[in-house]
Each structure stands twice: as C-alpha cells, then as structure tokens.
Design an enzyme around this catalytic site. Sequence first.
Site, PDB file in Angstrom:
ATOM      1  N   SER A  13      19.526   7.735  30.112  1.00 35.04           N
ATOM      2  CA  SER A  13      20.890   7.402  30.410  1.00 35.04           C
ATOM      3  C   SER A  13      21.732   7.698  29.270  1.00 35.04           C
ATOM      4  CB  SER A  13      21.103   5.801  31.023  1.00 35.04           C
ATOM      5  OG  SER A  13      20.716   5.058  29.798  1.00 35.04           O
ATOM      6  N   CYS A  80      19.504   9.635  20.338  1.00 36.99           N
ATOM      7  CA  CYS A  80      20.666   8.911  21.196  1.00 36.99           C
ATOM      8  C   CYS A  80      20.180   7.489  21.436  1.00 36.99           C
ATOM      9  CB  CYS A  80      21.004   9.492  22.214  1.00 36.99           C
ATOM     10  SG  CYS A  80      21.717  11.232  21.969  1.00 36.99           S
ATOM     11  N   TYR A 155      25.900  -3.873  14.510  1.00 32.77           N
ATOM     12  CA  TYR A 155      25.887  -2.514  14.949  1.00 32.77           C
ATOM     13  C   TYR A 155      26.612  -1.572  13.887  1.00 32.77           C
ATOM     14  CZ  TYR A 155      27.238   1.298  18.212  1.00 32.77           C
ATOM     15  OH  TYR A 155      27.420   2.489  18.737  1.00 32.77           O
ATOM     16  N   PHE A 188      32.953   5.831  24.750  1.00 29.30           N
ATOM     17  CA  PHE A 188      32.370   6.767  25.929  1.00 29.30           C
ATOM     18  C   PHE A 188      32.150   6.001  27.060  1.00 29.30           C
ATOM     19  CE2 PHE A 188      32.330   9.812  22.532  1.00 29.30           C
ATOM     20  CZ  PHE A 188      32.251  11.025  23.057  1.00 29.30           C
TER      21      PHE A 188
END
Length: 249
Positions: A13, A80, A155, A188
């Site tokens: 995904s 990714c 993060y 995004f």
Amino acid sequence: MKQMGIVVSGAASGLGRAVMENLAAQGYSIAALDLNEIAADQLPEGSKGYACDVSNASAVKATIAQVGQDFDAITGLVCCAGIAPGSKLVGRSGPHDADLFAKVMAVNVFGTFHLMAECAALMQGNEPDEDGQRGVIVTTASVAAFEGQIGQIAYAASKGAVAAMTLPAARELARTGIRAVSIAPGVFDTPMMQGMPEEVRASIAATVPFPPKLCDPQDFASLVHHIITNKTLNGEVIRLDGALRMAPK
C-alpha cells in the site's frame, strides 16, 4: 525464467505500492515485500510477493536469500516499510512508552538497515554495467527528520537515523559501484492520511505552499525511478514536499 529484480518493501500500500506499480510499468520485475505476502493477482506481471517482518534480522536475511534464488540478480532496493504512531515525550498518561519507541526504531531504522545490508551483499556480486554500477538503494526518510512535530519524537528520531545512514552508506558502497539515496517526503495521500476526516485532510493540505494539496504517491514513485536511472545521484537526502516546512504541531 529468472530475471533482474528490484526489492520494494512496504509494497502492499501507499508509497511502496506506487513504487511497485511505477517500476513495473517501466519494465522492472519486483520482489514485493510486506508484513503479509501480497497475493499473486495483486502483483504486476513478472513480480513475486514475500512475507517479511523487516524488523526481524533473521527474517530479512532468509527473505533476501530467497529473492536471490528467485531472480537472476537484484539491482535495486526501495525501502518504504514504516510505521508512524504518535506519542508525546511526556503525555497525559506519563512518559513516552519505551516499548513503542523501540518498535518504531525496530521497523523504521533496523528494518531499513537490515534490508540495505542484505541487498548490498547481493548487489556487490552483480556484473557491473558500462559505468561500473552494480546497484542502487533508495530509502525513505521524512521531513519529520528535520522538522519533527510535537508527538512525533519516535518517528522523527527514526527518520533522522535513516537520513543519517545515507552518506556513510554511499561512501562505503562506492567501491563496489552501489549508490545510496534517500527521499524525505512531506505529507502524502497514503492510506494513513485517507483514514482522517476530510476537514483534517484539508487543513493539512493547506499547509503545503505549492501545490497546496496532499502529495501524490505517484510523484514519489517517479522520483524513485529517476534516482534509479540518474547515476550521478548519490549520497543525498532529497526533500519531496511542495516547499512544506512543518510547524511545531
């Protein structure tokens, strides 16, 4: 029949899927990694799916070894796979959960590291092309590496580490003709963003100077393809964010 392949993690995904589809359309065969194996009918022709927990070093080693048997050669890696849970250093319930911080590091940092090391080990055995190149590694950092927001301490730290690994990797792997580049995306339009209320999505999109919208995953995929084909790009962290500079919150 075996073929040349590119490993894409997080391919089920979001950015990973966009990369997989874009590169497949350019004629590349993809070794598509995700936590759960992607069904064959969800993969581009000539590609193969693999279940792999990238945070597990043994799992990555075994998976990439299998990829090496299934393809004639692996000439690229695009990382990714990642997670982005939010938590403050000190929140209403107390200090940041150490296990959560460790999990973010395990997936985002160690996962990237494991894949880079195992794939580079395979790539160095490739026959070099006319320019001496044997492979290319593309990792995913984030603008949070530079402007982490409140609640993004884990993060931001993980993506800062991914960005910091880029130049040392490029310098080391230069001797074997392997390039290393990182992309630092902004906001995004991925499944994570698609799950948010429309007013929240609109508010976030409005913070992007131009184009004032959530960025298209296909733009990320196009940059990955450009990095693969532009042999001068090496050792760089490239922002892809529409001139966004993140506010504190």
